[in-house]
Design a protein around this motif. Structure first.
Motif, mmCIF file in Angstrom:
data_model
loop_
_atom_site.group_PDB
_atom_site.id
_atom_site.type_symbol
_atom_site.label_atom_id
_atom_site.label_comp_id
_atom_site.label_asym_id
_atom_site.label_seq_id
_atom_site.Cartn_x
_atom_site.Cartn_y
_atom_site.Cartn_z
ATOM 1 N N ASP A 389 0.745 -1.312 0.094
ATOM 2 C CA ASP A 389 0.038 0.045 -0.099
ATOM 3 C C ASP A 389 0.821 1.134 0.256
ATOM 4 O OD1 ASP A 389 -2.124 -1.421 0.098
ATOM 5 O OD2 ASP A 389 -2.836 -0.904 2.100
ATOM 6 N N THR A 390 0.528 2.344 -0.875
ATOM 7 C CA THR A 390 1.075 3.318 -0.844
ATOM 8 C C THR A 390 -0.022 4.744 -0.308
ATOM 9 O OG1 THR A 390 2.363 3.109 -2.887
ATOM 10 C CG2 THR A 390 2.239 5.191 -2.042
ATOM 11 N N VAL A 391 0.797 5.211 0.845
ATOM 12 C CA VAL A 391 -0.208 6.199 1.449
ATOM 13 C C VAL A 391 0.322 7.729 1.011
ATOM 14 C CG1 VAL A 391 -0.716 7.303 3.726
ATOM 15 C CG2 VAL A 391 -0.536 4.955 3.493
ATOM 16 N N THR A 392 -0.560 8.497 0.456
ATOM 17 C CA THR A 392 -0.184 9.859 0.026
ATOM 18 C C THR A 392 -0.903 10.753 0.758
ATOM 19 O OG1 THR A 392 0.317 8.872 -2.288
ATOM 20 C CG2 THR A 392 -0.224 11.605 -2.113
ATOM 21 N N MET A 393 -0.440 11.768 1.442
ATOM 22 C CA MET A 393 -1.118 12.878 2.186
ATOM 23 C C MET A 393 -0.905 14.142 1.416
ATOM 24 S SD MET A 393 -0.174 11.569 6.127
ATOM 25 C CE MET A 393 -0.876 10.151 6.760
ATOM 26 N N THR A 394 -1.946 15.199 1.411
ATOM 27 C CA THR A 394 -1.859 16.382 0.685
ATOM 28 C C THR A 394 -2.146 17.373 1.860
ATOM 29 O OG1 THR A 394 -3.688 16.050 -0.528
ATOM 30 C CG2 THR A 394 -1.546 15.620 -1.511
ATOM 31 N N ALA A 395 -1.989 18.463 1.565
ATOM 32 C CA ALA A 395 -2.287 19.738 2.298
ATOM 33 C C ALA A 395 -2.447 21.004 1.602
ATOM 34 C CB ALA A 395 -1.448 19.780 3.554
ATOM 35 N N VAL A 396 -3.449 21.611 1.637
ATOM 36 C CA VAL A 396 -3.581 22.833 0.733
ATOM 37 C C VAL A 396 -4.560 23.929 1.316
ATOM 38 C CG1 VAL A 396 -5.524 22.119 -0.546
ATOM 39 C CG2 VAL A 396 -4.101 23.701 -1.553
ATOM 40 N N CYS A 397 -4.158 25.229 1.530
ATOM 41 C CA CYS A 397 -4.838 26.229 1.834
ATOM 42 C C CYS A 397 -5.535 26.888 0.534
ATOM 43 C CB CYS A 397 -4.099 27.464 2.602
ATOM 44 S SG CYS A 397 -3.251 26.802 3.906
ATOM 45 N N LYS A 398 -6.767 26.918 0.637
ATOM 46 C CA LYS A 398 -7.816 27.383 -0.467
ATOM 47 C C LYS A 398 -8.246 28.880 -0.460
ATOM 48 C CE LYS A 398 -9.151 22.382 -1.422
ATOM 49 N NZ LYS A 398 -10.300 21.442 -1.519
ATOM 50 N N GLY A 399 -7.536 29.570 -1.277
ATOM 51 C CA GLY A 399 -7.837 31.224 -1.605
ATOM 52 C C GLY A 399 -8.682 31.421 -2.508
ATOM 53 N N ASP A 400 -9.202 32.538 -2.594
ATOM 54 C CA ASP A 400 -10.066 33.109 -3.822
ATOM 55 C C ASP A 400 -9.191 33.324 -5.133
ATOM 56 O OD1 ASP A 400 -12.169 33.020 -2.256
ATOM 57 O OD2 ASP A 400 -11.937 35.198 -1.610
ATOM 58 N N THR A 401 -8.067 33.704 -5.025
ATOM 59 C CA THR A 401 -7.245 33.864 -6.396
ATOM 60 C C THR A 401 -5.972 32.799 -6.289
ATOM 61 O OG1 THR A 401 -6.023 35.685 -5.186
ATOM 62 C CG2 THR A 401 -8.068 36.209 -6.332
ATOM 63 N N TYR A 402 -5.410 32.466 -5.303
ATOM 64 C CA TYR A 402 -4.396 31.598 -5.153
ATOM 65 C C TYR A 402 -4.589 30.531 -4.117
ATOM 66 C CZ TYR A 402 -2.377 34.306 -1.206
ATOM 67 O OH TYR A 402 -2.523 35.001 -0.070
ATOM 68 N N ASN A 403 -3.720 29.225 -4.222
ATOM 69 C CA ASN A 403 -3.559 28.532 -2.973
ATOM 70 C C ASN A 403 -2.318 28.296 -2.578
ATOM 71 O OD1 ASN A 403 -6.389 27.501 -3.473
ATOM 72 N ND2 ASN A 403 -5.574 25.644 -4.741
ATOM 73 N N ILE A 404 -2.121 27.710 -1.398
ATOM 74 C CA ILE A 404 -0.834 27.613 -0.657
ATOM 75 C C ILE A 404 -0.820 26.101 -0.611
ATOM 76 C CG2 ILE A 404 0.625 27.801 1.188
ATOM 77 C CD1 ILE A 404 0.431 30.373 -0.453
ATOM 78 N N GLY A 405 0.070 25.265 -1.183
ATOM 79 C CA GLY A 405 0.119 23.841 -1.441
ATOM 80 C C GLY A 405 1.472 23.499 -0.680
ATOM 81 N N PHE A 406 1.494 22.379 0.147
ATOM 82 C CA PHE A 406 2.662 21.697 0.959
ATOM 83 C C PHE A 406 3.256 20.730 -0.027
ATOM 84 C CE2 PHE A 406 0.171 23.755 4.083
ATOM 85 C CZ PHE A 406 0.924 24.426 4.839
ATOM 86 N N GLY A 407 2.775 20.211 -1.310
ATOM 87 C CA GLY A 407 3.199 19.429 -1.899
ATOM 88 C C GLY A 407 2.681 17.999 -1.452
ATOM 89 N N THR A 408 3.380 16.977 -1.429
ATOM 90 C CA THR A 408 3.001 15.332 -0.935
ATOM 91 C C THR A 408 3.764 14.837 0.150
ATOM 92 O OG1 THR A 408 3.985 14.518 -2.660
ATOM 93 C CG2 THR A 408 1.476 15.049 -3.183
ATOM 94 N N CYS A 409 3.237 14.091 0.937
ATOM 95 C CA CYS A 409 3.835 13.370 1.904
ATOM 96 C C CYS A 409 3.548 11.825 1.430
ATOM 97 C CB CYS A 409 3.521 13.796 3.175
ATOM 98 S SG CYS A 409 4.251 12.683 4.742
#
Length: 420
Positions: A389-409
């Motif tokens: 099994d491969t576990v993939t975690m993602t995180a993102v702040c969702k804004g109106d004009t842009y996102n702030i992402g963390f990539g993947t774990c």
């Protein structure tokens, strides 16, 4: 804010983000400090001379290091100046890098061609339990509904010290660990590979600056010692854990591997996504109180891909704002004894679960300690993690004009090594 580099509107890495990481470029031997922008990495070693502001002119050497420790050891003023300088360099109105073909070629590496490394040399690693929903669920499973929340849990951020030596970068596979476990209630322990492997959806922050031994970091100043955040998967062997955790807590069930994402997203990038702190009742003691918001609206997701299956299955959608204890409170409590912190120390949030099953941050909760199949969001069912099994975690702040992402774990569970 516009960069001369082009990217889609909701890229993980717009000019408003600029997370730091350590990478090796093709043909280069030494790891370097880089900043993620669009699908590229800006090599700060190649442009260190451009950090000529009052805070950084005498510290340009920190951008030539192979870890972020020395940069993390500077002040928030220096971190802020670095961010402003990088944004200026990448701006569509600045010709310094944009119009210099030779420097541009040297300064940029495609993310797809780079090898990522741990962002810092991690001296110490502490993991908290800061999500009340996870604490209630785990308490129900191990202690019963009447004693789900321990007496001290709402009075202090509980935590335990972990192994920094087994923190690994995203993409590193891990092996199913060996240990003792009791297969039946009241039975004797047996030795062998863990049968109940689990992930834990967490975030973690890197400590910046330092404090002197014997001097606590006060909660009102704690933000000055929080450099930035990464996604964290604190892998757990649940059967080993349930046997060993009394009376001193987790040991070998947690020390075999912890995976983190490679990009460190700074508090400056997260500022627009601050949200109300989680309501705390009873009110904590005075040294833990702070009125400013230090909680973030970060959308979290976990996907699991079985071996040989090209389709991932979403098993969890949660949010950082589900944390009861804030990072400032975690750091203030950690140092109330005068415990010395060093740049690059890592503090984990603990599993981040919401109220509903689809937001539970571990298989322990989803499968209710293995007594029922976990219901995946695609309608399929499973229990604990299987080899491959491969576990993939993602995180993102969702804004109106842009996102702030963390990539993947990302991490893949391999079979146990044939050594016993």
């Amino acid at each position: 804010m516009r960069s001369f580099l082009k990217y889609c509107k909701f890229s993980d890495f717009p000019i408003e983000n600029l997370p730091y990481g350590i990478f090796t470029a093709p043909g280069k031997l030494k790891p370097r400090i880089g900043v993620a922008i669009a699908d590229s990495i800006l090599d700060l070693n190649e442009i260190s001379q451009l950090f000529d502001g009052p805070e950084l002119k005498k510290h340009q050497h920190v951008f030539k290091e192979s870890t972020l420790n020395r940069f993390m050891g500077l002040t928030p003023k220096a971190w802020k100046e670095a961010r402003s300088t990088i944004q200026n360099i990448l701006s569509e109105d600045n010709p310094v890098l944009q119009n210099d073909d030779i420097l541009r070629k040297k300064a940029f590496t495609r993310q797809s061609e780079a090898k990522m490394h741990l962002p810092a040399q991690i001296g110490d690693f502490t993991d908290f339990s800061s999500s009340i929903h996870h604490a209630k669920n785990a308490g129900n499973l191990f202690r019963g509904k009447e004693n789900a929340i321990a007496t001290n849990w709402k009075h202090l951020p509980v935590a335990y010290h972990c192994r920094a030596s087994t923190v690994v970068i995203s993409g590193t596979p891990i092996h199913r660990p060996y240990g003792q476990a009791v297969l039946e209630d009241g039975g004797l322990p047996v030795f062998g590979p863990s049968k109940l492997m689990d992930y834990e959806l967490e975030m973690a922050f890197f400590v910046g600056g330092t404090n002197n031994l014997g001097e606590p970091i006060k909660v009102e100043n704690a933000q000055d010692h929080i450099f930035g955040f990464v996604i964290m998967n604190d892998w757990s062997a649940r059967d080993i854990l349930s046997w060993e955790y009394v009376p001193l807590g987790p040991f070998v069930s947690k020390n075999f591997s912890t995976t983190i994402s490679p990009w460190v997203v700074t508090t400056f990038a997260l500022e627009p996504f601050k949200t109300d702190n989680y309501p705390q009742e009873p009110e904590p003691l005075s040294y833990l109180r702070h009125s400013d918001n230090f909680n973030y609206d970060i959308h979290l997701q976990v996907d699991v891909s079985p071996k040989g299956d090209t389709m991932s299955r979403t098993v969890c959608r949660s949010n950082f704002k589900n944390l009861y204890w804030t990072p400032k409170q975690q750091l203030a409590h950690h140092t109330i004894t005068g415990c010395k912190m060093n740049p690059g120390d890592l503090l984990g949030s603990g599993t981040i679960s919401g109220e509903s099953p689809e937001s539970f941050g571990s298989t322990l909760e989803l499968a209710w300690k293995g007594t029922k199949p976990r219901n995946l969001l695609d309608g399929s069912q499973n229990k604990f993690l299987q080899d491959g099994d491969t576990v993939t975690m993602t995180a993102v702040c969702k804004g109106d004009t842009y996102n702030i992402g963390f990539g993947t774990c990302v991490g893949t569970l391999l079979p146990p090594k044939n050594i016993y």
